[in-house]
Design a protein around this motif. Structure first.
Motif, PDB file in Angstrom:
ATOM      1  N   ARG A 278       3.243  -0.881  -2.253  1.00 30.45           N
ATOM      2  CA  ARG A 278       1.943  -1.537  -2.438  1.00 30.45           C
ATOM      3  C   ARG A 278       1.856  -3.004  -2.383  1.00 30.45           C
ATOM      4  O   ARG A 278       1.118  -3.743  -1.850  1.00 30.45           O
ATOM      5  CB  ARG A 278       1.306  -1.179  -3.855  1.00 30.45           C
ATOM      6  N   PRO A 288      -3.196   0.262   2.919  1.00 29.03           N
ATOM      7  CA  PRO A 288      -4.540   1.260   3.387  1.00 29.03           C
ATOM      8  C   PRO A 288      -5.108   1.579   1.991  1.00 29.03           C
ATOM      9  O   PRO A 288      -4.503   1.636   0.755  1.00 29.03           O
ATOM     10  CB  PRO A 288      -3.367   2.585   3.873  1.00 29.03           C
ATOM     11  N   LYS A 289      -6.204   1.963   1.960  1.00 28.28           N
ATOM     12  CA  LYS A 289      -6.996   2.521   0.495  1.00 28.28           C
ATOM     13  C   LYS A 289      -6.445   3.971   0.416  1.00 28.28           C
ATOM     14  O   LYS A 289      -6.373   4.192  -0.802  1.00 28.28           O
ATOM     15  CB  LYS A 289      -8.595   2.771   1.249  1.00 28.28           C
ATOM     16  N   LYS A 290      -5.897   4.468   1.237  1.00 28.76           N
ATOM     17  CA  LYS A 290      -5.308   5.919   0.900  1.00 28.76           C
ATOM     18  C   LYS A 290      -3.972   5.844   0.628  1.00 28.76           C
ATOM     19  O   LYS A 290      -3.069   5.072   1.065  1.00 28.76           O
ATOM     20  CB  LYS A 290      -5.647   6.902   2.177  1.00 28.76           C
ATOM     21  N   THR A 291      -3.517   6.660  -0.338  1.00 30.35           N
ATOM     22  CA  THR A 291      -2.251   6.578  -0.700  1.00 30.35           C
ATOM     23  C   THR A 291      -0.966   6.854   0.119  1.00 30.35           C
ATOM     24  O   THR A 291      -1.196   7.585   1.061  1.00 30.35           O
ATOM     25  CB  THR A 291      -1.863   7.641  -1.977  1.00 30.35           C
ATOM     26  N   HIS A 323      -2.261   3.425  -4.014  1.00 28.73           N
ATOM     27  CA  HIS A 323      -3.702   3.231  -4.063  1.00 28.73           C
ATOM     28  C   HIS A 323      -3.886   2.629  -5.265  1.00 28.73           C
ATOM     29  O   HIS A 323      -5.322   2.185  -5.870  1.00 28.73           O
ATOM     30  CB  HIS A 323      -4.613   4.100  -3.731  1.00 28.73           C
ATOM     31  N   GLU A 325      -3.242   0.440  -8.937  1.00 28.75           N
ATOM     32  CA  GLU A 325      -2.848  -0.955  -9.395  1.00 28.75           C
ATOM     33  C   GLU A 325      -2.004  -0.740 -10.445  1.00 28.75           C
ATOM     34  O   GLU A 325      -0.930  -1.282 -10.914  1.00 28.75           O
ATOM     35  CB  GLU A 325      -3.935  -1.779  -9.498  1.00 28.75           C
TER      36      GLU A 325
END
Length: 566
Positions: A278, A288-291, A323, A325
């Motif tokens: 990440r 990416p927004k997806k994992t 995705h 934090e």
């Protein structure tokens, strides 16, 4: 599966795995080990491993899986090589040499393994004078992670002065079959293979029914999160490699594991790697927004198959929570998804999945592997369903020796393929665990920065564990233990040009004191630091402990090969 590893072999994708090992000869007779001593040691113990003297024989047109035969032309000195670094023998020279060795394909007309002894490590900080490294390479068709451990066990002893085996060596070479004989064998297997397929299908049917029932009653679920988005790591790779790694105390990993009930050690490593990926992708503005997901191999090798050639592994897909934090929430998410994946694998039967690959038509497996590479499908949006590989290889909990020299540390290396430009290996040894990665140099040109991302991801999780342990309801002893746990062991080797020398653990085992508020320093960073730093929710609830004021790091050289651009 073994056939696929052979079919996927190209100049850019040599399909071998291995390790980088560091040995201290102070425990050997006279405190010194010659290359001749290493050859004699291996010669006396080669009967303990079937891998050493067997070679692959491929069937014409790949009509059947390759066969293993005892090589009549086996030559130990071909497989055990010897090089020395020129003076001054520093860390950069070792990294370049190790990366070049690992990038070269093996000769598949010989037993598919090589060990290269590297001497001249005279100016690598934290490494005792006279120490040497060994870069091991074994083709993945011959071993999986567990049988690879057996090969290393054959080349090691529990005491520096253990004698060679007393049993006689009954090994006999075999005649290499000619193409006509191989085609005859392939015809026989083609006739009997449908019967084997029916047998495997019958054994797999209960598992399939159990899997369907599990989906219905919600024991586990099939989620779109198990299919990874395409990233910069999923492209056609080059023949160049970079490797790096860090060693962390297992006590710290177990302290992090306590953050989530029933969490496994492997879940912690997955969460650390998820946080590192990440951070790295955030710095490139490419998250990416997806994992992202990892393929985690599962060994199904039984005790009776401990010394057998080939692979006995199945696979589990593990979402990495890139995705998310918050590091604590990421760990909980990873644990939940891996529990789901394990339940699915257990329902279907990991062993059945492995057996199904053995009876798959060899020709179709070979053609599929070759077409994927030769057509460059990885650059056409056809990538694997996982973003990276995270394989956990347990090592011995006590020191081991080779030729009388003590193994100080080890780091695992992986093969890469088109669509998979980054892979991770977690190895444990003597109370420590090394997180190491192998990557394509063009895809990940800044290994120093990525290893910093791994360290920071670990530190954030450890800080969250410290906050939880310092709650008023906790016992004072637990609090003291958590404070003492805030420590990261990093390679003792300073980066080229660095003016300061990190604290290291000496060859004699004496640990240097960790210096507070310090961090490994480099002369220059190839890329900026990540734009976003995850923060634990648990930290936000307790302001005095919300963010540790210091990060103590004790440096240790875990036999890493930090490959820089040639």
């Amino acid at each position: 599966m073994d056939s696929s590893f052979v079919a996927m072999e190209t100049r850019n994708s040599p399909m071998h795995i291995g390790s980088i090992l560091i040995y201290n000869p102070e425990t050997a007779p006279g405190g010194f080990v010659r290359f001749k001593d290493i050859l004699n040691f291996f010669e006396s113990r080669k009967q303990l491993s079937r891998t050493i003297r067997q070679r692959l024989v491929r069937v014409p047109f790949d009509l059947d899986h390759p066969y293993w035969v005892e090589d009549p032309d086996f030559d130990l000195e071909y497989h055990v090589r010897h090089v020395a670094l020129p003076k001054p023998g520093d860390w950069r020279q070792l990294c370049i040499q190790a990366s070049r060795i690992f990038a070269r394909p093996l000769d598949l007309d010989r037993p598919p393994w090589e060990f290269t002894v590297i001497e001249g490590l005279e100016n690598v900080p934290g490494v005792a004078k006279g120490s040497y490294a060994m870069v091991t390479k074994v083709h993945h068709a011959a071993i999986d992670g567990m049988s690879g451990v057996d090969l290393l066990e054959a080349m090691h002893t529990l005491r520096p002065d253990d004698p060679p085996p007393q049993t006689p060596d009954t090994w006999k070479p075999e005649k290499i079959p000619n193409p006509v004989e191989l085609l005859g064998k392939s015809y026989f297997n083609a006739v009997t293979n449908p019967l084997k397929q029916l047998e495997v299908a019958a054994k797999a049917a209960p598992g399939l029914a159990k899997a369907i029932k599990g989906l219905v009653v919600k024991d586990f679920d099939l989620s779109s999160e198990m299919v990874a988005p395409k990233t910069r790591f999923n492209k056609v790779i080059s023949p160049h490699r970079v490797v790096e790694g860090r060693s962390f105390p297992l006590a710290d990993i177990k302290a992090i594991r306590a953050l989530s009930p029933d969490c496994k050690v492997n879940d912690v490593f997955l969460a650390i790697i998820g946080g590192a990926m990440r951070k790295y992708l955030l710095s490139k503005d490419d998250l990416p927004k997806k994992t992202l997901t990892a393929m985690a191999p599962i060994s199904v090798r039984s005790k009776e198959e401990k010394g057998d050639m080939g692979n006995q592994v199945a696979a589990m897909i593990a979402p990495l929570g890139t995705h998310i934090e918050d590091p604590l929430e990421r760990l909980k998410y990873v644990h939940g998804r891996t529990t789901n994946s394990k339940a699915m694998s257990e329902a279907m039967g990991a062993r059945n999945m492995t057996e199904m690959s053995k009876v798959s038509p060899a020709l179709f497996m070979a053609l599929g592997a070759q077409l994927y590479t030769r057509l460059g499908l990885a650059n056409r949006g056809v990538g694997p369903i996982f973003s990276t590989v995270v394989t956990n290889v347990p090592g011995p909990p006590v020191p081991i020796y080779s030729s009388g020299a003590r193994l100080e540390s080890q780091m695992g290396l992986l093969c890469l393929t088109d669509g998979l430009g980054l892979g991770h290996v977690v190895q444990s040894y003597c109370g420590e665990a090394t997180i190491a990665f192998t990557a394509c140099r063009e895809i990940l040109p800044d290994p120093e920065f990525y290893i910093e991302c791994i360290i920071e991801s670990f530190e954030e999780l450890l800080a969250a564990a410290r906050v939880v342990d310092t709650k008023p309801s906790e016992k004072p002893a637990a609090t003291a233990k958590a404070k003492a746990a805030v420590k990261v062991k990093t390679p003792a080797a300073a980066k080229p040009g660095a003016k300061t020398k990190p604290a290291a653990k000496s060859a004699s085992g004496t640990k240097a004191k960790a210096k507070p508020a310090t961090k490994p320093k480099a002369k220059a960073k190839p890329t900026p630091r990540p734009k976003a730093q995850p923060k634990a929710k648990a930290q936000a609830k307790q302001k005095p402990q919300a963010k540790p004021k210091s990060k103590a790091q004790a440096a240790k050289k875990p036999a890493t090969a930090k490959a820089n651009k040639k």
